[in-house]
Write a protein that holds these residues in place. Structure first.
Motif, PDB file in Angstrom:
ATOM      1  N   GLN A  27       0.740  -0.856  -0.288  1.00  0.00           N
ATOM      2  CA  GLN A  27       0.217  -0.076  -0.257  1.00  0.00           C
ATOM      3  C   GLN A  27       0.707   1.358  -0.302  1.00  0.00           C
ATOM      4  OE1 GLN A  27      -0.890  -2.665   1.271  1.00  0.00           O
ATOM      5  NE2 GLN A  27      -2.513  -2.960   0.115  1.00  0.00           N
ATOM      6  N   LEU A  28       0.599   1.792  -1.255  1.00  0.00           N
ATOM      7  CA  LEU A  28       1.151   3.526  -0.807  1.00  0.00           C
ATOM      8  C   LEU A  28       0.925   4.185  -0.291  1.00  0.00           C
ATOM      9  CD1 LEU A  28       3.740   5.195  -2.116  1.00  0.00           C
ATOM     10  CD2 LEU A  28       2.985   5.128  -4.036  1.00  0.00           C
ATOM     11  N   ALA A  29       0.998   5.528   0.134  1.00  0.00           N
ATOM     12  CA  ALA A  29       0.609   6.149   0.948  1.00  0.00           C
ATOM     13  C   ALA A  29       1.102   7.614   0.012  1.00  0.00           C
ATOM     14  CB  ALA A  29       0.348   6.769   2.334  1.00  0.00           C
ATOM     15  N   VAL A  31      -0.067  12.106  -0.706  1.00  0.00           N
ATOM     16  CA  VAL A  31      -1.073  13.507   0.214  1.00  0.00           C
ATOM     17  C   VAL A  31      -1.201  14.510  -0.955  1.00  0.00           C
ATOM     18  CG1 VAL A  31      -0.873  15.347   1.644  1.00  0.00           C
ATOM     19  CG2 VAL A  31       0.795  12.900   2.342  1.00  0.00           C
ATOM     20  N   GLY A  35      -3.786  18.550   1.070  1.00  0.00           N
ATOM     21  CA  GLY A  35      -2.983  17.932   2.549  1.00  0.00           C
ATOM     22  C   GLY A  35      -3.231  16.508   3.047  1.00  0.00           C
ATOM     23  N   ARG A  36      -4.815  15.759   2.217  1.00  0.00           N
ATOM     24  CA  ARG A  36      -4.996  14.531   2.858  1.00  0.00           C
ATOM     25  C   ARG A  36      -4.415  13.534   1.926  1.00  0.00           C
ATOM     26  NH1 ARG A  36     -11.476  15.821   1.430  1.00  0.00           N
ATOM     27  NH2 ARG A  36     -12.050  17.949   3.314  1.00  0.00           N
ATOM     28  N   PRO A  37      -4.515  12.755   2.863  1.00  0.00           N
ATOM     29  CA  PRO A  37      -3.381  10.976   2.722  1.00  0.00           C
ATOM     30  C   PRO A  37      -4.560  10.508   1.496  1.00  0.00           C
ATOM     31  CG  PRO A  37      -4.735  11.033   4.827  1.00  0.00           C
ATOM     32  CD  PRO A  37      -4.779  12.241   4.146  1.00  0.00           C
ATOM     33  N   GLN A  38      -4.076   9.969   0.759  1.00  0.00           N
ATOM     34  CA  GLN A  38      -4.742   8.219  -0.008  1.00  0.00           C
ATOM     35  C   GLN A  38      -3.739   7.080  -0.077  1.00  0.00           C
ATOM     36  OE1 GLN A  38      -6.491  10.452  -3.520  1.00  0.00           O
ATOM     37  NE2 GLN A  38      -7.410  10.448  -1.950  1.00  0.00           N
ATOM     38  N   ASN A  39      -4.537   5.885  -0.225  1.00  0.00           N
ATOM     39  CA  ASN A  39      -3.852   5.546  -0.284  1.00  0.00           C
ATOM     40  C   ASN A  39      -4.079   4.124  -1.148  1.00  0.00           C
ATOM     41  OD1 ASN A  39      -2.350   3.634   1.086  1.00  0.00           O
ATOM     42  ND2 ASN A  39      -3.310   3.404   3.156  1.00  0.00           N
ATOM     43  N   ARG A  40      -3.571   3.408  -1.720  1.00  0.00           N
ATOM     44  CA  ARG A  40      -3.996   2.656  -2.464  1.00  0.00           C
ATOM     45  C   ARG A  40      -2.819   1.359  -3.073  1.00  0.00           C
ATOM     46  NH1 ARG A  40      -0.877   6.660  -3.376  1.00  0.00           N
ATOM     47  NH2 ARG A  40      -2.873   8.170  -4.824  1.00  0.00           N
ATOM     48  N   HIS A  71       3.749  16.970  -4.185  1.00  0.00           N
ATOM     49  CA  HIS A  71       4.429  16.736  -3.084  1.00  0.00           C
ATOM     50  C   HIS A  71       5.071  15.573  -3.259  1.00  0.00           C
ATOM     51  CE1 HIS A  71       4.782  16.996   1.312  1.00  0.00           C
ATOM     52  NE2 HIS A  71       4.506  16.011   1.586  1.00  0.00           N
ATOM     53  N   TRP A  73       7.242  12.969  -1.403  1.00  0.00           N
ATOM     54  CA  TRP A  73       6.986  11.537  -0.082  1.00  0.00           C
ATOM     55  C   TRP A  73       5.780  10.764  -0.454  1.00  0.00           C
ATOM     56  CZ3 TRP A  73      11.099  11.705   3.131  1.00  0.00           C
ATOM     57  CH2 TRP A  73      11.580  12.410   2.318  1.00  0.00           C
ATOM     58  N   GLY A  74       6.066   9.624  -0.359  1.00  0.00           N
ATOM     59  CA  GLY A  74       4.889   8.482  -0.099  1.00  0.00           C
ATOM     60  C   GLY A  74       4.969   7.843   1.567  1.00  0.00           C
ATOM     61  N   GLU A  75       4.618   6.794   1.744  1.00  0.00           N
ATOM     62  CA  GLU A  75       4.501   5.916   2.516  1.00  0.00           C
ATOM     63  C   GLU A  75       5.053   4.634   2.292  1.00  0.00           C
ATOM     64  OE1 GLU A  75       6.302   6.293   6.701  1.00  0.00           O
ATOM     65  OE2 GLU A  75       4.945   5.077   7.868  1.00  0.00           O
ATOM     66  N   ILE A  76       5.320   3.517   2.060  1.00  0.00           N
ATOM     67  CA  ILE A  76       5.090   2.526   1.770  1.00  0.00           C
ATOM     68  C   ILE A  76       4.376   1.596   3.115  1.00  0.00           C
ATOM     69  CG2 ILE A  76       5.706   0.134   0.400  1.00  0.00           C
ATOM     70  CD1 ILE A  76       7.264   1.266  -1.500  1.00  0.00           C
TER      71      ILE A  76
ATOM     72  N   VAL B  31      -1.125  12.464   8.137  1.00  0.00           N
ATOM     73  CA  VAL B  31      -0.746  13.218   7.164  1.00  0.00           C
ATOM     74  C   VAL B  31      -0.161  13.827   8.734  1.00  0.00           C
ATOM     75  CG1 VAL B  31      -0.518  15.183   5.601  1.00  0.00           C
ATOM     76  CG2 VAL B  31      -1.390  13.414   5.408  1.00  0.00           C
ATOM     77  N   PRO B  37       3.395  11.922   3.839  1.00  0.00           N
ATOM     78  CA  PRO B  37       2.459  10.546   4.667  1.00  0.00           C
ATOM     79  C   PRO B  37       2.536   9.656   5.438  1.00  0.00           C
ATOM     80  CG  PRO B  37       3.406  10.271   2.694  1.00  0.00           C
ATOM     81  CD  PRO B  37       3.390  11.763   3.237  1.00  0.00           C
ATOM     82  N   ASN B  39       1.678   5.935   7.003  1.00  0.00           N
ATOM     83  CA  ASN B  39       0.793   4.699   6.386  1.00  0.00           C
ATOM     84  C   ASN B  39       1.455   3.075   7.463  1.00  0.00           C
ATOM     85  OD1 ASN B  39      -0.560   3.141   5.096  1.00  0.00           O
ATOM     86  ND2 ASN B  39       0.491   3.042   3.352  1.00  0.00           N
ATOM     87  N   HIS B  71      -4.025  16.730  12.453  1.00  0.00           N
ATOM     88  CA  HIS B  71      -4.808  16.352  10.864  1.00  0.00           C
ATOM     89  C   HIS B  71      -6.023  14.916  10.798  1.00  0.00           C
ATOM     90  CE1 HIS B  71      -4.539  17.454   6.431  1.00  0.00           C
ATOM     91  NE2 HIS B  71      -5.031  16.429   6.683  1.00  0.00           N
ATOM     92  N   GLU B  75      -6.690   8.062   5.260  1.00  0.00           N
ATOM     93  CA  GLU B  75      -7.489   6.813   4.343  1.00  0.00           C
ATOM     94  C   GLU B  75      -7.060   5.634   4.342  1.00  0.00           C
ATOM     95  OE1 GLU B  75      -8.240   7.849  -0.325  1.00  0.00           O
ATOM     96  OE2 GLU B  75      -7.029   6.538  -0.198  1.00  0.00           O
ATOM     97  N   CYS B  77      -6.680   1.969   2.953  1.00  0.00           N
ATOM     98  CA  CYS B  77      -6.636   0.943   1.994  1.00  0.00           C
ATOM     99  C   CYS B  77      -6.830  -0.315   3.093  1.00  0.00           C
ATOM    100  CB  CYS B  77      -5.453   1.273   0.962  1.00  0.00           C
ATOM    101  SG  CYS B  77      -5.330   0.005  -0.211  1.00  0.00           S
ATOM    102  N   GLN B  86     -10.848  -4.092  -3.339  1.00  0.00           N
ATOM    103  CA  GLN B  86     -10.329  -3.617  -2.754  1.00  0.00           C
ATOM    104  C   GLN B  86     -11.387  -2.088  -2.282  1.00  0.00           C
ATOM    105  OE1 GLN B  86      -5.883  -0.928  -3.367  1.00  0.00           O
ATOM    106  NE2 GLN B  86      -7.468   0.088  -4.671  1.00  0.00           N
TER     107      GLN B  86
END
Lengths: 194, 194
Positions: A27-29, A31, A35-40, A71, A73-76, B31, B37, B39, B71, B75, B77, B86
């Motif tokens: 899962q990769l997050a 922003v 400024g909201r997180p997204q995750n898929r 932006h 930056w990501g977090e896996i 966040v 982000p 996760n 904040h 999200e 996942c 998913q």
């Protein structure tokens, strides 16, 4: 480049969980510009050797492109069900699209395209993702794209970890390590409380 | 409150994937105050009935508390391996800590604490997470906490979805739906391109 201390435990996890195809999904997050997180869920496509960057693919019509451009930056979050361990990799993303100037990375983009299954390549010729559903069934069965020439919307994403948190749920107490880099970018690892 | 259109497909997924314990784990992205982000994998603890809010538990010593206070958007996942589908749930988080003023939610915090396994409760009596590893093994085997009285650092997290994206990878082409709310907070669903 110093060898990254997290590569060996991650390789071991990939090996021990190899019976499950989903062990190569994570899962990769990211922003959004607001400024909201997204995750898929995305598929791990190996490392961009000899670097420590993880390869992912995406469509330039996907929402994450604008998010990463704004932006990087990501977090896996990568959870392995068989061995019950989790890797959290925090780092920066690079989008290698059709206009990316580096010739070596363009070559890697092409090789990644070639390595895909026919079905995976075909999805890049489908109608625009997340738009109202196209009713015509035939648009989802376009002619197969050229194996040697990536479609213009095909992107290689490179994820460059800056820190890695590794948690093993097995064991009592559980084990947890944090992998970081010192000022000279040499990786080191510290055991922390779970 | 109108019934949420995504509750039925999510219930079906939970039922069809029930053989796998990890079908009740999902990845929650938040966040940091710096806008990056984060996760991690968390456990689904059911719904806060009769609402559509998902229950999660956490330790107030965890980094996500400061992130959510700063904040509240998250999200989720949630990938189901058996049925290959998913759910991405985007929404706001509420932290029900020991000082939360609502009596009903304090009761729900206590009931959630009571429903945990002994091992899960014990972790809230462990040393500070993510601090350098405590060598003394006995601190990870403290006396069992009172089943009826949550430890002060035990928090109930409530996640209130505002939109839900549901993707079914099975099928050719794949199926994807977006669940949203109109101005009167009534849920509706739209089929979109995968």
């Amino acid at each position: 480049m110093s060898p990254a201390t997290w590569r060996s435990p991650l390789s071991a996890a990939l090996h021990r969980n190899r019976a499950q195809p989903e062990s190569r999904y994570f899962q990769l997050a990211t922003v959004t510009p607001e400024g909201r997180p997204q995750n898929r869920t995305v598929v791990f496509r190996g490392f961009s050797e000899p670097t420590n960057q993880l390869k992912i693919i995406t469509d330039d019509r996907s929402e994450k492109i604008a998010q990463i451009e704004h932006h990087p930056w990501g977090e896996i979050c990568w959870y392995f069900t068989q061995t019950r361990e989790q890797f959290r990799l925090s780092g920066k993303l690079t989008i290698v699209d059709q206009n990316y100037p580096d010739a070596t990375l363009q070559q890697e983009r092409q090789q990644t395209w070639q390595s895909l299954s026919d079905a995976a390549r075909l999805q890049f010729a489908w109608p625009h993702p997340a738009q109202p559903r196209t009713e015509e069934k035939e648009v989802f069965s376009p002619p197969p794209p050229d194996v040697n020439k990536p479609l213009p919307n095909f992107c290689l994403l490179l994820f460059n970890p800056e820190t890695v948190d590794h948690l093993e749920l097995r064991g009592n107490p559980q084990n947890r390590w944090q992998h970081r880099q010192d000022e000279s970018k040499t990786w080191f690892v510290e055991a922390v409380n779970p």
